[in-house]
Write a protein that holds these residues in place. Structure first.
Motif, PDB file in Angstrom:
ATOM      1  N   ASP A  67       0.818  -1.221   0.000  1.00 59.61           N
ATOM      2  CA  ASP A  67       0.000   0.000   0.000  1.00 59.61           C
ATOM      3  C   ASP A  67       0.847   1.263   0.000  1.00 59.61           C
ATOM      4  N   GLY A  68       2.155   1.127  -0.179  1.00 60.90           N
ATOM      5  CA  GLY A  68       3.031   2.285  -0.210  1.00 60.90           C
ATOM      6  C   GLY A  68       3.658   2.562   1.135  1.00 60.90           C
ATOM      7  N   TYR A  69       4.739   3.314   1.112  1.00 59.87           N
ATOM      8  CA  TYR A  69       5.438   3.639   2.357  1.00 59.87           C
ATOM      9  C   TYR A  69       4.548   4.453   3.284  1.00 59.87           C
ATOM     10  N   ARG A  70       4.594   4.107   4.552  1.00 60.00           N
ATOM     11  CA  ARG A  70       3.757   4.818   5.514  1.00 60.00           C
ATOM     12  C   ARG A  70       4.161   6.289   5.620  1.00 60.00           C
ATOM     13  N   PHE A  71       5.457   6.579   5.565  1.00 61.54           N
ATOM     14  CA  PHE A  71       5.858   7.981   5.694  1.00 61.54           C
ATOM     15  C   PHE A  71       5.235   8.822   4.589  1.00 61.54           C
ATOM     16  N   TYR A  72       5.107   8.257   3.394  1.00 60.51           N
ATOM     17  CA  TYR A  72       4.493   9.003   2.301  1.00 60.51           C
ATOM     18  C   TYR A  72       2.999   9.152   2.535  1.00 60.51           C
TER      19      TYR A  72
END
Length: 414
Positions: A67-72
């Motif tokens: 689902d993509g990097y959490r920071f992003y």
């Protein structure tokens, strides 16, 4: 010999790219081709994004989370707050461009032969994504005479049946540049609520609204939060088409979890793209304001020049960076191909997208083209000179329409 799939046969060619071989052939002969066919911005990508790519200090370019990097995703939460859209990172899925977001939304929400209603003209690839998912797009024509306003609600209701599962909108619209009013968005909300439909809302051009119409996101609509699937992308707002980073946003947990199955199957969204997109969020308002001002200036220049070409008419787009223009001929597909294959003016020609590919209803858009104003004004001016010369030279131009013969309604809009 094995047969091609029925899905492959049904898949339409892109009106944006199908004439590319003719363009490539012209370029190979030294012809200058002005690309008005595709929404590829010429404005620079953010310096922060380019620096982030140059300064990658990883020793391994690894898979990112599905689902993509959490920071992003956490930083995206702050971005959406600026537009009064309240989200959590768990409601955002990073995708390989807005295209993957649309495809996965369809695959998660629609069964084969389910139907979705789309105002047309519409972004051509929606049809391709629907075919990929086995779904059926039912269209309701909007018209140039109304500036491509939302068709009456009654027209939607005529199409709704037991197979209807959703409505798809693009706001601001590609290819027309139309921006839905608060009243129109409320009408859509009522339809979604009344018939318990999904609302797929493509909002990748939200930064580019040039009139006083407020930006009303599908995420602003009350009492249908669980019905909304928002589609987004960094391609246009940051001139980052090539990094392929988009987002699918929903508060419907079942939809989210189902989309995640498809995301896990494709493993992960682009690593380097997420690094660049995340860095782009650091840009202050000056970057976006400059881009906004530039596109608005191009829009004003383009529409004035188009409407001064005899027989040509385009309404004033309210957002995005496209317009549909009506030409004084019967077959824009043939004209666009002829411009690339046969016509030259001072060693130049133009590449436009025939508008018929943005309609599903047979016969609509045959005398229209989509023009993307993603070139600087000098290039736009040269392209429009070439267009006028091409219309003068084309053997099938309606010469009687080139004498400034317009309807009263056209004159009022001009």
């Amino acid at each position: 010999m094995p047969h091609i799939s029925q899905r492959g046969i049904q898949m339409p060619p892109s009106p944006i790219r199908k004439l590319a071989p003719l363009s490539d052939a012209a370029k190979a002969k030294g012809v200058k081709v002005y690309h008005l066919n595709i929404g590829q911005p010429d404005l620079p990508s953010p310096t922060s994004a380019l620096d982030a790519i140059r300064n990658i200090d990883r020793t391994t370019l690894e898979y990112s989370p599905s689902d993509g990097y959490r920071f992003y995703r956490e930083n995206l939460v702050d971005y959406y707050k600026k537009f009064n859209i309240s989200l959590t990172p768990e409601e955002i899925i990073v995708t390989a461009g807005g295209s993957e977001a649309v495809l996965y939304a369809f695959m998660a929400c629609l069964n084969p032969d389910d139907e979705i209603i789309v105002p047309e003209p519409a972004y051509a690839n929606y049809m391709a994504f629907a075919i990929s998912a086995g779904a059926i797009i039912r269209t309701i024509p909007s018209t140039m005479e109304t500036g491509f306003a939302l068709p009456p609600v009654e027209e939607f209701e005529k199409l709704i049946n037991e197979r209807t599962k959703g409505i798809l909108i693009c706001n601001p619209n590609n290819p027309t540049g139309y921006v839905y009013t608060p009243h129109e968005m409320e009408q859509i909300r009522q339809l979604v609520k009344k018939y318990d439909l999904y609302l797929f809302s493509d909002e990748v051009y939200r930064e580019f609204i040039y009139n006083d119409t407020p930006y009303i996101s599908a995420c602003h609509l009350k009492d249908v939060e669980e019905n909304v699937v928002l589609i987004d992308s960094v391609s246009k707002r940051y001139s980052e088409c090539g990094i392929r980073i988009g987002a699918l946003i929903t508060k419907n947990r079942k939809v989210h979890d189902t989309v995640m199955k498809f995301c896990q199957a494709r493993l992960s969204p682009p690593l380097i793209g997420q690094i660049a997109a995340n860095a782009s969020l650091q840009e202050n308002g000056a970057y976006m304001q400059h881009n906004f001002d530039e596109y608005k200036s191009r829009r004003d220049f383009l529409i004035e020049r188009l409407n001064n070409i005899p027989g040509v008419y385009s309404p004033m787009p309210q957002g995005a960076f496209y317009t549909l223009a009506k030409l004084p001929l019967d077959d824009a597909d043939a004209f666009c191909a002829w411009c690339l294959s046969d016509f030259r003016y001072q060693g130049q020609t133009i590449f436009m997208a025939p508008a018929s590919g943005f309609y599903v209803t047979p016969g609509l858009g045959r005398n229209e083209v989509r023009i993307a104003y993603v070139l600087n004004k000098d290039d736009l001016n040269n392209a429009l000179i070439v267009l006028e010369k091409a219309l003068e030279a084309y053997p099938h131009t309606h010469k009687h329409e080139c004498g400034a013969l317009y309807s009263e309604a056209d004159l009022q809009r001009r």
